[in-house]
Design a protein around this motif. Structure first.
Motif, mmCIF file in Angstrom:
data_model
loop_
_atom_site.group_PDB
_atom_site.id
_atom_site.type_symbol
_atom_site.label_atom_id
_atom_site.label_comp_id
_atom_site.label_asym_id
_atom_site.label_seq_id
_atom_site.Cartn_x
_atom_site.Cartn_y
_atom_site.Cartn_z
ATOM 1 N N VAL A 97 7.841 -3.179 -14.240
ATOM 2 C CA VAL A 97 7.005 -2.176 -13.574
ATOM 3 C C VAL A 97 7.805 -1.556 -12.431
ATOM 4 N N PRO A 98 8.137 -0.253 -12.521
ATOM 5 C CA PRO A 98 8.754 0.410 -11.372
ATOM 6 C C PRO A 98 7.675 0.741 -10.340
ATOM 7 N N VAL A 99 7.836 0.259 -9.117
ATOM 8 C CA VAL A 99 6.878 0.507 -8.042
ATOM 9 C C VAL A 99 7.565 1.404 -7.016
ATOM 10 N N ILE A 100 6.981 2.569 -6.795
ATOM 11 C CA ILE A 100 7.567 3.533 -5.860
ATOM 12 C C ILE A 100 6.756 3.524 -4.581
ATOM 13 N N GLN A 101 7.457 3.298 -3.469
ATOM 14 C CA GLN A 101 6.834 3.300 -2.140
ATOM 15 C C GLN A 101 7.746 4.120 -1.235
ATOM 16 N N GLY A 102 7.220 5.248 -0.773
ATOM 17 C CA GLY A 102 8.037 6.150 0.031
ATOM 18 C C GLY A 102 9.184 6.695 -0.806
ATOM 19 N N LYS A 103 10.399 6.558 -0.311
ATOM 20 C CA LYS A 103 11.574 7.045 -1.030
ATOM 21 C C LYS A 103 12.301 5.915 -1.750
ATOM 22 N N THR A 125 0.849 -1.187 0.000
ATOM 23 C CA THR A 125 0.000 0.000 0.000
ATOM 24 C C THR A 125 0.887 1.240 0.000
ATOM 25 N N LYS A 126 0.274 2.381 -0.253
ATOM 26 C CA LYS A 126 1.007 3.639 -0.408
ATOM 27 C C LYS A 126 2.137 3.460 -1.424
ATOM 28 N N ALA A 127 1.845 2.708 -2.461
ATOM 29 C CA ALA A 127 2.830 2.398 -3.495
ATOM 30 C C ALA A 127 2.233 2.706 -4.869
ATOM 31 N N THR A 128 3.040 3.271 -5.735
ATOM 32 C CA THR A 128 2.579 3.659 -7.060
ATOM 33 C C THR A 128 3.312 2.858 -8.124
#
Length: 187
Positions: free
Chosen positions: A80-86, A67-70
């Motif tokens: 797929v690059p998944v960005i979560q926080g930093k 969650t909180k992941a784009t």
């Protein structure tokens, strides 16, 4: 990608078939529109379905929920690059299933961009997720049952709904449009 009803269901089906699943959602909690939208006039179906799906996802050891992941793109060979926080996770998937939800269609009319004019989903999110009443009086413009669901949300929040304008020529009655509260509102 997307942990709403469709995404959680797809993850459960894939997991039951033996796949290792990464379920990615940008929100803090899974559920998508089930966290705020009405499926039935009394809201019971939305929360019951959400709880059932979240419990099933949690019980599968081969489903990882982020969650909180784009998911910041979908590139060749299912990269797929998944960005979560930093942090960015470089995910290479055998298969990618996009369950990103529906988009509301903005109605085009003069001054549709002034403060106080908003999409039904935005009003429902303000009410159901944040406890914010989005105004004192409202007119709901709709072409489907989502407008009636929003009108019910507005009434629950103490907003005086003056009218529902339904763009359909002769809409068939549904449980949402036949709710007792709706019968008191001019349509």
């Amino acid at each position: 990608i997307g942990a709403g009803a469709a995404g959680m269901t797809a993850a459960i089906v894939a997991s039951n078939a033996g796949a290792e699943v990464l379920l990615v959602d940008e929100q803090a909690m899974p559920g998508g529109a089930l966290n705020y939208a009405r499926v039935s006039p009394d809201l019971s179906d939305s929360s019951a379905l959400r709880e059932k799906l979240v419990a099933q996802v949690s019980s599968h050891s081969n489903i990882e929920l982020m969650t909180k992941a784009t998911a910041n793109g979908w590139f060749g060979d299912n990269w797929v690059p998944v960005i979560q926080g930093k942090r960015m996770f470089k995910v290479r998937a055998a298969e990618v299933i996009m369950c990103t939800g529906a988009l509301e269609q903005l109605s085009v009319f003069r001054n549709n961009d002034v403060p106080g004019v908003m999409l039904a989903g935005a009003a429902s999110r303000l009410i159901r997720l944040y406890g914010v009443r989005p105004g004192k009086r409202a007119v709901v413009l709709t072409a489907n049952d989502a407008g009636y669901a929003c009108a019910l949300d507005l009434v629950d929040a103490g907003v005086d709904v003056r009218a529902i304008i339904d763009l359909r020529a002769d809409p068939a009655p549904t449980p949402m449009s036949a709710a007792d509260v709706i019968s008191a509102i001019p349509v």
